[in-house]
Every structure is written in structure tokens, then in C-alpha cells.
Enzyme design. Structure first.
Site, PDB file in Angstrom:
ATOM      1  N   ASN A  32       0.828  -1.199   0.000  1.00 19.69           N
ATOM      2  CA  ASN A  32       0.000   0.000   0.000  1.00 19.69           C
ATOM      3  C   ASN A  32       0.866   1.254   0.000  1.00 19.69           C
ATOM      4  O   ASN A  32       1.685   1.395  -0.918  1.00 19.69           O
ATOM      5  CB  ASN A  32      -1.085  -0.026   1.085  1.00 19.69           C
ATOM      6  CG  ASN A  32      -0.621  -0.219   2.499  1.00 19.69           C
ATOM      7  OD1 ASN A  32      -0.090  -1.276   2.850  1.00 19.69           O
ATOM      8  ND2 ASN A  32      -0.854   0.753   3.360  1.00 19.69           N
ATOM      9  N   ASP A  33       0.753   2.154   0.956  1.00 17.75           N
ATOM     10  CA  ASP A  33       1.274   3.514   0.855  1.00 17.75           C
ATOM     11  C   ASP A  33       2.742   3.598   0.418  1.00 17.75           C
ATOM     12  O   ASP A  33       3.594   2.865   0.934  1.00 17.75           O
ATOM     13  CB  ASP A  33       1.194   4.201   2.222  1.00 17.75           C
ATOM     14  CG  ASP A  33      -0.182   4.146   2.837  1.00 17.75           C
ATOM     15  OD1 ASP A  33      -1.100   3.578   2.230  1.00 17.75           O
ATOM     16  OD2 ASP A  33      -0.324   4.662   3.957  1.00 17.75           O
TER      17      ASP A  33
END
Length: 458
Positions: free
Chosen positions: A24-25
Site C-alpha cells: 500500500n502507501d
């Protein structure tokens, strides 16, 4: 990269992805000793969100990435034993320093790690973590995590993502002489819960032109907002705001100023399918294309893909300017779903116009990008379930779209000042064609170019 993924047509050819499993991020984005480094939230043990580590990749050209060993892993019994969550990296007098959120027992607190390596492979966690033991007791907040750190003179400053109960999202401002001892100052910015959510994740704060920009990722609406304003004496005064991306698949962006003086940004492209599909695929998540941010006249944000992407262009198809009525096929025999399309079109007297991508092997599947009286709309139809269209307000008239199709990713840059991102999951490409259309009138095509794109993976 695992062999089973190389033939997965939903994976990307020219967007960055982890070798496998969940990502993710973007984190710790930095240009260090001539190379770009992209760290990212990573679960190495499966394609669903779990005990998060920091993945790591390095690139000399923003295009081709070398996967490096995991940078940060949870420490049993430590303040990050349940996960090394999002953060950033700074250069502290030649020492690469990460400030990240250590997750333990449902709470996230700021932690620090450093590296002396040339290519940032090995990291050492500060023995005194967490460097902020708790959030300010006087604040009635909903969450407390994610970091953006910068230096002013001899002092370090950071904002931490948060939100005030019943009020809205907030970015909390701290300062420190050494990155280890932090003093809470005040909120840098507070939002309205009805306009930008109850909690702000992944704040990013930076100068742009003669202004400053704050970007925040909002809970619960899943959108990324930006605020443009003035910053002086540790006080930020927002003057305008907007959406960084019109879609809900772009989230948690992070930016840096690179050695060319550009404000360079990556964001996480979330999946649009359920856990059963992710488990079967064995991977989840991608990064956006690198985006360049700048400030236009009138203090509005300009967003464009990094020009390095043009180096990946292969065979080109060009459609001559023409009048469009009804629907007509203008490009055929495309055998890849890694494409860049530039469309300069004027709706003129039509109530709607745009393009449709189809595959003759799967006639029930299509991607439609439409300019309507209400704005730009992206609609992906897989013939089984119909997704809610992604939409962006846009006045009728002449517009230029740069469209990047890559596996299950679609990024549409609008007039170099906005972006709309979509995820979709069609069958493997066989023979794609591109139609132009106009409804209830005439549209004018000024330019249409289509490039097949090279892969960045060996």
C-alpha cells in the site's frame, strides 16, 4: 518476481509494483546519492493487509526499479511489534533518517530508524522508540499516525495525521532540535468533517511556487484533498482547496523535491476487487505513475505525468483531425493493454463525446471515457458487473486527456491540471480497438495519438 505473476494480465507493465503479496502507501520517498528510493507498506506473507513491513526499491531513472531487501520489519515486544506503518525519510547531516508510525496494541506512535548505507539497505531502530510517547492529553482526537518531516534553520518540524472528534480531520504540528525530542505546538490545519472527513491520514506538507501545499488522505470517504495557502511562523493559512485525484483508487500520496527542482509525487493505487480475488491472484496494490506538481496562475494545482514516461513509447498510431458524429472505429489491431493515449477533442455541439476501448474477443467488455455536460466520466464494463463510474466535474468544450492504460490500471490526466484514476479487471487482451463517438451533435477531433508501451520489468 514470482513467475506466476508474469503472465497475469491484471498486473502492470510500466507502473511500479511489489514482487508479490500486499503493498500500500508509498513511504520514505527520497533521492539519495543519485538514485530514487521508493519504500512502501508491504505484507510479505500474503496478498491481504497484515503485519506491515517496509518494502524497498531503487531506480536511477524513475522507470526501471531494482527490488531491494525489506527495510523495516516489526520487532517482537517493541513499539512496532504489530507493524511498521507509514512515514517519511530525511537527510540529517548525511544520515538517512526514517520517521515512521510504530503500531502496537492498536495504537500508532512515532519511531525513528537510521542508515549509513550507500543504497539504504540496512536500518537501525532508535533504542528510545517511540520518540513521542503519546498524543497531547488535552486533545480529543480520533487517530494519530503518519508523518511529514522538514527542516527550518536548525529546527525540525513534522505534521502527524489526526482528527478532532465531532470537528474533522487535522494535521498536528510538532518541532524538535534533533528528531528525537518532540514538542507539540498546535494544529497546522483543521478540516470540516462534512467537507474533508473525520480523520486525515498521510499528511504531506511542502512549498510550491510562492505558496505551501498540504495534502491529506481522508477517512471515511477515501479521497485525497489538497489545501493551498501561506505558511509563516509555524502557521499555515489555507486559501483554496480541491481534490488531488477524482477517483477513490488513488490514496496516501507522498512527494519530494528532486535534484531537477521538481515536486515529484507517487500515490498508492488501491484494488477494486474483493479478498477472494486477491488471494487467488497472490498480489495487491500498485503505485501511480510519478506525477509532477506545480502551481498555475491563480494558485491552482497543475498535475502532469513525469516526462520520463515518454521513453517507454513504442509503436505509434495517429488519427488525423476530423469531425465526429455517432461512433466510429479509428484504431484497430492493438494486442496489448499497456497503452498511452493522447486525446485533444472539442465537444462542440455534441452533448457527449469521447472514446471507447473494446476487445473483439470479449465484445461485452469495454472502457468508456466520456466528456459530458456534467463532466468527465470513466465507465468500465466487464460484462458481468457494472462498476460505478468515476467522475470529475468539467465544463463542456475543448479538453486534452492523457490516458494511461496498464493492466488493471487506468490514469487519466485532464488538461494537465487534474487526474482521475480507475481500476478494472477485464479478460486478457486479444485484439483491442478504439472508437471515437459523439452524441446528439458534432464533436471535433484535434489530435489522437496511441502508443504501445514498453515494460519496465525484466
Amino acid at each position: 518476481m514470482q513467475i506466476k505473476h508474469l503472465t497475469d494480465h491484471h498486473r502492470t507493465a510500466y507502473h511500479f509494483q511489489a514482487p508479490s503479496n500486499w503493498m500500500n502507501d508509498p513511504n520514505g520517498l527520497v533521492q539519495w546519492k543519485g538514485n530514487y528510493h521508493l519504500f512502501y507498506q508491504y505484507h510479505p506473507h500474503g496478498p491481504l493487509f497484515g503485519k506491515i513491513h517496509w518494502g524497498h526499491a531503487m531506480s536511477a531513472d524513475l522507470l526501471h526499479w531494482t527490488h531491494l531487501p525489506i527495510a523495516l520489519s516489526p520487532t517482537d515486544g517493541g513499539p512496532d511489534e504489530d507493524g511498521c506503518w507509514s512515514g517519511c525519510m530525511v537527510n540529517n547531516q548525511g544520515t538517512a533518517t526514517i520517521v515512521y508510525s510504530g503500531n502496537a496494541h492498536g495504537r500508532q506512535l512515532p519511531c525513528v530508524a537510521t542508515s549509513q548505507d550507500e543504497d539504504l539497505r540496512t536500518w537501525h531502530k532508535y533504542a528510545g522508540n517511540p520518540v513521542v510517547a503519546d498524543w497531547p492529553a488535552e486533545l480529543d482526537i480520533v487517530e494519530f499516525r503518519d508523518h511529514c518531516v522538514w527542516q527550518e534553520g536548525e529546527m525540525w518540524y513534522q505534521v502527524i495525521g489526526s482528527g478532532f472528534k465531532g470537528v474533522g480531520g487535522a494535521a498536528l504540528l510538532y518541532r524538535s532540535p534533533d528528531l528525537l525530542q518532540w514538542e507539540y505546538l498546535q494544529p497546522l490545519c483543521v478540516g470540516n468533517k462534512d467537507e474533508s472527513g473525520i480523520m486525515w491520514e498521510c499528511p504531506d506538507f511542502f512549498p510550491l511556487g510562492d505558496k505551501h501545499v498540504l495534502t491529506v488522505s481522508s477517512i471515511p470517504d477515501g479521497l485525497v484533498y489538497y489545501f493551498i495557502g501561506t505558511y509563516q511562523n509555524a502557521t499555515f493559512t489555507p486559501e483554496s482547496q480541491g481534490l488531488l485525484d477524482g477517483g477513490k483508487h488513488f490514496y496516501a500520496p507522498q512527494s519530494i523535491r528532486d535534484d531537477q527542482g521538481r515536486r515529484l509525487m507517487f500515490g498508492w493505487l488501491r484494488e477494486g476487487r474483493d479478498d477472494t480475488d486477491l488471494l487467488q491472484a497472490g498480489w495487491a496494490g500498485a503505485m501511480s505513475l510519478p506525477r509532477i506538481l506545480s502551481l498555475q496562475s491563480g494558485d491552482t494545482l497543475a498535475i502532469e505525468p513525469a516526462p520520463e514516461i515518454e521513453q517507454l513509447r513504442l509503436r505509434r498510431r495517429t488519427v488525423e483531425p476530423r469531425s465526429i458524429t455517432d461512433q466510429q472505429t479509428v484504431v484497430e489491431q492493438l494486442f496489448t493493454n499497456a497503452l498511452e493515449i493522447t486525446l485533444d477533442i472539442d465537444s462542440h455541439t455534441a452533448t457527449g463525446c469521447g472514446l471507447v476501448l473494446r476487445d473483439s474477443a470479449y465484445p461485452e467488455e469495454s472502457i468508456s471515457i466520456s466528456l459530458r455536460e456534467t463532466g468527465l466520466s470513466i465507465e468500465a464494463n466487464n460484462g458481468r458487473t457494472r462498476q460505478e463510474p468515476e467522475q470529475y466535474p468539467l465544463a463542456p468544450g475543448r479538453h486534452t486527456l492523457r490516458i494511461f492504460l496498464d493492466g488493471s490500471v487506468l490514469e487519466v490526466f485532464i488538461d494537465a491540471r487534474a487526474c482521475l484514476t480507475e481500476r478494472f479487471y477485464h479478460s486478457a487482451p486479444r485484439r483491442l480497438s478504439l472508437d471515437l463517438f459523439a452524441r446528439d451533435g458534432e464533436a471535433i477531433l484535434h489530435q489522437l495519438d496511441v502508443w504501445e508501451m514498453a515494460t519496465i520489468w525484466q
